[in-house]
Design a protein around this motif. Structure first.
Motif, mmCIF file in Angstrom:
data_model
loop_
_atom_site.group_PDB
_atom_site.id
_atom_site.type_symbol
_atom_site.label_atom_id
_atom_site.label_comp_id
_atom_site.label_asym_id
_atom_site.label_seq_id
_atom_site.Cartn_x
_atom_site.Cartn_y
_atom_site.Cartn_z
ATOM 1 N N PHE A 89 0.932 -1.246 0.027
ATOM 2 C CA PHE A 89 0.072 -0.151 0.002
ATOM 3 C C PHE A 89 0.920 1.359 0.030
ATOM 4 N N SER A 118 0.107 4.143 -2.622
ATOM 5 C CA SER A 118 -0.195 5.373 -2.171
ATOM 6 C C SER A 118 0.450 6.446 -3.093
ATOM 7 N N SER A 156 -1.670 8.033 -5.972
ATOM 8 C CA SER A 156 -2.476 9.039 -5.746
ATOM 9 C C SER A 156 -2.015 10.555 -5.610
ATOM 10 N N LEU A 208 -7.518 12.912 0.358
ATOM 11 C CA LEU A 208 -7.181 11.637 1.061
ATOM 12 C C LEU A 208 -6.002 11.268 0.774
ATOM 13 N N ARG A 209 -5.367 11.906 0.045
ATOM 14 C CA ARG A 209 -3.749 11.416 -0.525
ATOM 15 C C ARG A 209 -2.814 11.420 0.587
ATOM 16 N N ALA A 259 -3.970 8.875 3.347
ATOM 17 C CA ALA A 259 -3.643 7.646 2.873
ATOM 18 C C ALA A 259 -2.232 7.162 3.215
ATOM 19 N N VAL A 273 -0.833 4.418 5.816
ATOM 20 C CA VAL A 273 -0.090 3.275 5.490
ATOM 21 C C VAL A 273 1.192 3.327 5.857
ATOM 22 N N SER A 302 -4.082 8.414 13.501
ATOM 23 C CA SER A 302 -5.551 8.331 13.139
ATOM 24 C C SER A 302 -6.020 10.025 13.830
ATOM 25 N N CYS A 331 -4.822 12.821 11.774
ATOM 26 C CA CYS A 331 -5.464 13.046 10.478
ATOM 27 C C CYS A 331 -6.897 13.531 10.564
#
Length: 779
Positions: free
Chosen positions: A559, A563, A566, A578-579, A582, A586, A635, A638
């Motif tokens: 991933f 990634s 993106s 989201l890039r 993400a 990851v 998390s 983000c």
């Protein structure tokens, strides 16, 4: 003079104007001097014989008013005297603006417009031909100085600049002509406005010929623009192409017939007639010259005026004619006033046998009629007639002499609102050129440039400067440049705006598809290694390195490579949102797996020591707890980032001229660097722990490989920071993609390639025996 006589005789013969009344006249020659003008005026007021101020000593017919004088200075003197008694005065050639001041000259009128109108018109004509570098010559009398001030003001207001302003000194015999010719010849101004009389400019023109002054455009005032004495062959090379204002002319056929019938025999005692005849035919009467003088031919009396006067336009004659008619109509209205409806006290009318000057003044103010040439005559509140001029251009006629040709008009009362009307196709300039000459202090600034005023110089003497970046000028001599819209940019010449090119890291760009190809290929490597691990999961080297944690790490690396895709392509809102998240998540998973493996290795080795309390932490639960804990922290960063200040697409027009850089604005740089810093923190912890455990036995030792992988990982991202901050446009994104690929490759190569090499190419080393021997040796 004969225009006045003709008008009086015509009125006396008319049954419509002043029937049963006869107009008379008395003529005084001022000899172009103030003394004679004052003498004549006082003589008229005193009765015509001797001068007795404030008394009218002779019983003659009442003085109605005065027509004259031609010169403004003399008319001002006369108007001061006549205004005291309110005698109406109508001038046919005095144009000074000061005569419009009603508090100084309450009884002055004129049938020629004020110089104020003429000078405005001359300035508009200069602007019409786009002449911005102009010189002015003007008489030092009232006519010239008032004209100079008005012309100077109007020219400057019209955007022109004055190269010089010089006075023609009427008190000097040579009119200061040598100095004037030198100034004109040395000046770069091609256009010279001349406000003077024909007699004064004649002397200046003679000096201009002497000093070989040529190639100038003369803009003439009405006082000399139709001069017969200047339009002779001698001045042809100097004055051809002259353009100027002239008194409005119209048809006057009866007066031409009257003049053609003149002959000295009809006026044997008129010295003016004899002098006129000599001037027209360039001869001398025998009784006026010495018989022995053979320089001149003798006048015979058989000469024919028809050959000379047939083409005369009678411009000033029409003004005199209109002035006489204005007086006649005013007297007519005074005589035929309706009783008890008059304009004076108690609605009374004036008595023609004993009227006062101010009685007639009232009627002169209100005259309104059409002259025989079709022009409309009336006086405004300042005593001025309707402002209308002819525009004449001096051209060489078929006879080879100069002739003023009407090429336009200036009419402030034009019904269509077209005040200045010039037929450019009719104009012929010097050197027989039909193109309008250019008179500028310096060449015009072409498109893409703007004018820059030079301190200490007139505004017209500017320099040309290239328009600033991002601005254009699509006309010559632009004062300011115009900015292009946000999505356009100037061309190389900076004379028009073109659509900006857009820039982003697209798949069509060589850099874009190279990075995309590498990303796709690289993403297959972790999957391939995962396949190898699954196939050989029972082997000691796979079992010894926490099989499930290794599989999770390989999936996260897959991933990580994916990634990077993106970041390539058009920055859509969802992609921008989201890039980075993400990428951050990851990589957090990847580094937390490495950290978990490092901790597992250290605990596993330590737990083998007798009496170790770490034996209870050797299970897989600790690894998963470390991974979950690390991911939860990332998390939180983000989620807060997405809620409080999410990334969004941005059109950057400032970074690179002419290019719209389409990129993703990170929204909050702080959140971005916090996310990246957290990854650096995890990698740093993994590096430190692995470095401290690098001397553990090889059979259990992944610490050495983890140390190298994290060292490479940190090196990539530390190098990324300055490169990211210094890069512009799509190269900023390319830097981040390169950092993602490089750091992912570092983990794959340092951690998994050695194991795959043993599994695939050294199977004899992938045994418990070999691992046990190596372990004993190391212990």
């Amino acid at each position: 003079m004969h225009a006045l006589i003709f008008a009086v005789e015509e009125i006396n013969a008319s049954p419509e104007i002043l029937p049963n009344f006869t107009l008379g006249f008395q003529i005084f020659d001022t000899c172009i001097t103030l003394r004679r003008a004052a003498q004549g005026t006082l003589s008229l007021l005193s009765g015509g014989e001797g001068i007795t101020p404030n008394y009218h000593c002779h019983k003659r017919a009442s003085l109605a008013g005065v027509v004259g004088d031609s010169g403004s200075t003399r008319s001002i003197l006369m108007a001061h005297i006549l205004g005291l008694y309110r005698y109406p005065q109508i001038s046919y050639f005095s144009t000074s603006p000061i005569l419009s001041e009603r508090d100084l000259f309450p009884s002055f009128f004129r049938t020629i417009p004020s110089d104020e109108f003429q000078m405005r018109g001359l300035a508009q004509m200069v602007a019409h031909f786009c002449w911005s570098w102009v010189g002015i010559l003007a008489n030092d009398d009232d006519y010239g100085q008032f004209g100079l001030q008005v012309a100077k003001r109007e020219l400057i207001n019209g955007g022109a600049c004055l190269a010089f302003t010089e006075n023609i000194l009427t008190g000097k015999p040579n009119r200061n002509a040598p100095h004037l010719a030198k100034v004109i010849n040395n000046s770069t101004a091609l256009v010279v406005v001349v406000i003077t009389s024909n007699s004064d400019f004649f002397i200046v023109a003679e000096e201009l010929l002497k000093q070989n002054v040529s190639g100038k455009i003369w803009v003439g005032s009405e006082a000399w623009s139709t001069s017969a004495s200047l339009s002779v062959e001698r001045f042809q090379a100097l004055l051809v192409g002259t353009i100027g204002f002239a008194i409005h002319s119209g048809p006057f056929p009866k007066f031409t017939e009257y003049l053609n019938g003149l002959h000295p025999s009809k006026y044997p005692y008129d010295p003016y007639m004899m002098e006129f005849w000599e001037t027209v035919f360039s001869c001398k009467w025998i009784q006026r010259e010495n018989v022995n003088d053979t320089t001149y031919k003798l006048c015979t009396g058989n000469e024919r005026l028809e050959n000379f006067l047939i083409q005369e336009d009678h411009r000033s004659s029409l003004n005199i004619y209109a002035a006489v008619y204005a007086f006649a109509l005013a007297i007519h209205n005074l005589i035929y006033c309706t009783p008890r409806s008059g304009p004076f006290q108690h609605n009374s009318c004036a008595n023609i046998t004993m009227f006062h000057p101010w009685h007639l003044l009232h009627y002169v103010k209100n005259v309104n009629f059409k002259a025989k040439d079709g022009s409309h005559i009336f006086f405004d509140a300042k005593g001025n007639p309707p402002a209308i001029y002819d525009i004449v251009n001096w051209q060489v006629n078929s006879k080879g002499t100069l002739e003023p040709v009407t090429v336009g008009s200036y009419n402030l009362n034009a019904p269509d609102g077209n005040i200045l009307n010039i037929v450019s196709a009719k104009i012929i300039w010097f050197s027989n050129n039909t193109q309008v000459p250019v008179s500028k202090c310096n060449p015009s600034c072409r498109s893409g440039f703007r004018k820059v005023i030079v301190p200490g110089k007139p505004p017209c003497c500017y320099e040309c400067a290239r328009c600033p970046q991002g601005q254009i000028s699509n006309q010559t001599d632009a004062v300011e440049c115009d900015s292009c819209s946000w999505d356009t940019w100037p061309n190389l010449q900076q004379d028009r705006c073109l659509p900006r090119t857009t820039e982003f890291l697209s798949y069509e760009e060589p850099l874009g598809y190279i990075l995309a190809t590498i990303s796709m290929f690289a993403s297959l490597i972790p999957l391939t290694i995962l396949g190898v691990f699954i196939k050989y999961k029972r082997t000691p080297i796979v079992q010894a390195n926490n099989y499930y944690l290794s599989c999770l790490l390989l999936i996260s690396l897959f991933f990580c490579f994916i990634s990077s895709l993106s970041f390539i392509g058009y920055p859509q809102p969802a992609k921008c949102l989201l890039r980075q998240v993400a990428f951050g998540m990851v990589f957090s998973l990847c580094i937390s797996c490495v950290l978990a493996k490092t901790i597992t290795v250290v605990i596993a080795f330590s737990a083998t020591k007798p009496g170790s309390r770490l034996r209870k932490w050797t299970g897989v639960k600790l690894s998963y707890c470390v991974i979950v804990f690390c991911i939860l922290n990332q998390s939180c960063v983000c989620i807060n980032w997405m809620i409080l200040c999410p990334p969004f697409p941005e059109f950057d027009t400032d970074t690179q001229p002419g290019i719209i850089i389409i990129n993703c604005n990170e929204g909050s740089p702080t959140a971005f660097w916090c996310m990246l810093g957290y990854l650096g923190l995890l990698a740093s912890i993994s590096f430190i722990v692995a470095f401290l455990a690098r001397r553990l036995p090889d059979s259990f030792n992944e610490a050495k490989f983890i140390t190298f992988s994290m060292l490479a990982f940190l090196s990539v991202w530390v190098s990324f920071i300055p490169a990211y901050l210094s890069a512009r446009g799509m190269y900023t994104v390319a830097m981040e993609v390169f950092a993602i690929l490089s750091s992912s490759w570092a983990v794959v190569i340092c951690i998994f390639v050695p194991k795959c090499f043993i599994i695939l190419f050294r199977p004899n080393m992938n045994s418990r025996t070999h691992l046990s021997i190596k372990t004993t040796h190391n212990i």
